[in-house]
Design a protein around this motif. Sequence first.
Motif, PDB file in Angstrom:
ATOM      1  N   ASP A  70       0.854  -1.189   0.000  1.00  0.00           N
ATOM      2  CA  ASP A  70       0.000   0.000   0.000  1.00  0.00           C
ATOM      3  C   ASP A  70       0.892   1.241   0.000  1.00  0.00           C
ATOM      4  OD1 ASP A  70      -1.712   2.136   0.605  1.00  0.00           O
ATOM      5  OD2 ASP A  70      -2.859   0.983   2.084  1.00  0.00           O
ATOM      6  N   MET A  71       0.781   2.072  -1.004  1.00  0.00           N
ATOM      7  CA  MET A  71       1.609   3.278  -1.098  1.00  0.00           C
ATOM      8  C   MET A  71       1.371   4.242   0.065  1.00  0.00           C
ATOM      9  SD  MET A  71       3.784   2.961  -3.387  1.00  0.00           S
ATOM     10  CE  MET A  71       4.465   4.308  -4.308  1.00  0.00           C
ATOM     11  N   ASN A  72       0.270   4.066   0.796  1.00  0.00           N
ATOM     12  CA  ASN A  72       0.047   4.888   1.981  1.00  0.00           C
ATOM     13  C   ASN A  72       1.078   4.592   3.071  1.00  0.00           C
ATOM     14  OD1 ASN A  72      -2.253   6.381   1.093  1.00  0.00           O
ATOM     15  ND2 ASN A  72      -3.485   4.535   1.370  1.00  0.00           N
ATOM     16  N   ASP A  73       1.817   3.493   2.935  1.00  0.00           N
ATOM     17  CA  ASP A  73       2.861   3.133   3.888  1.00  0.00           C
ATOM     18  C   ASP A  73       4.237   3.694   3.506  1.00  0.00           C
ATOM     19  OD1 ASP A  73       1.215   1.703   5.622  1.00  0.00           O
ATOM     20  OD2 ASP A  73       1.469  -0.174   4.504  1.00  0.00           O
ATOM     21  N   MET A  74       4.286   4.493   2.454  1.00  0.00           N
ATOM     22  CA  MET A  74       5.564   5.024   1.963  1.00  0.00           C
ATOM     23  C   MET A  74       6.310   5.828   3.028  1.00  0.00           C
ATOM     24  SD  MET A  74       7.178   5.237  -1.090  1.00  0.00           S
ATOM     25  CE  MET A  74       8.141   6.290  -2.120  1.00  0.00           C
ATOM     26  N   ALA A  75       5.629   6.683   3.766  1.00  0.00           N
ATOM     27  CA  ALA A  75       6.303   7.525   4.763  1.00  0.00           C
ATOM     28  C   ALA A  75       6.952   6.679   5.850  1.00  0.00           C
ATOM     29  CB  ALA A  75       5.318   8.529   5.368  1.00  0.00           C
ATOM     30  N   GLY A  76       6.240   5.697   6.367  1.00  0.00           N
ATOM     31  CA  GLY A  76       6.800   4.830   7.398  1.00  0.00           C
ATOM     32  C   GLY A  76       7.963   4.012   6.875  1.00  0.00           C
ATOM     33  N   MET A  77       7.802   3.457   5.695  1.00  0.00           N
ATOM     34  CA  MET A  77       8.887   2.697   5.082  1.00  0.00           C
ATOM     35  C   MET A  77      10.114   3.583   4.899  1.00  0.00           C
ATOM     36  SD  MET A  77      10.649   2.256   1.999  1.00  0.00           S
ATOM     37  CE  MET A  77       9.595   3.045   0.810  1.00  0.00           C
ATOM     38  N   ASN A  78       9.902   4.820   4.429  1.00  0.00           N
ATOM     39  CA  ASN A  78      11.020   5.742   4.209  1.00  0.00           C
ATOM     40  C   ASN A  78      11.707   6.149   5.508  1.00  0.00           C
ATOM     41  OD1 ASN A  78      11.445   6.019   1.434  1.00  0.00           O
ATOM     42  ND2 ASN A  78       9.761   7.477   1.234  1.00  0.00           N
TER      43      ASN A  78
END
Length: 118
Positions: A70-78
């Motif tokens: 889910d691209m909504n998880d991009m911030a956490g992953m980053n």
Amino acid sequence: MSIKRLAPEERLTGAVVHNGLVYLAGQIADDSSLDAEGQMADILRQVDALLAEAGTDKSHLISVQIFLADMNDMAGMNRAWDAWLDRNNKPARATVEAKLADPTWKVELTGIAALPQP
């Protein structure tokens, strides 16, 4: 040229070393109950261990591909990525949204690293 296989499993090997390069299999978190940031941190710990076993480290990463459920998880992953990244030796990177094999997986990562030159 010889081929060295690291961390073999039933259907794959965690990394393959050949011709001065280390090819990482898709790495997923050991604990899939974690959020995307936690899963990414766990994956990066595994990457460090595989690269060390191969005789290299993250400063020799050439490219990385990250798959997010889910691209909504991009911030956490980053956040996890940024805390781990060698700022002086950033690899080429691509991040895409993908349906992962297990619905509890939020992140999968693969990459290629070079072995240090003697």
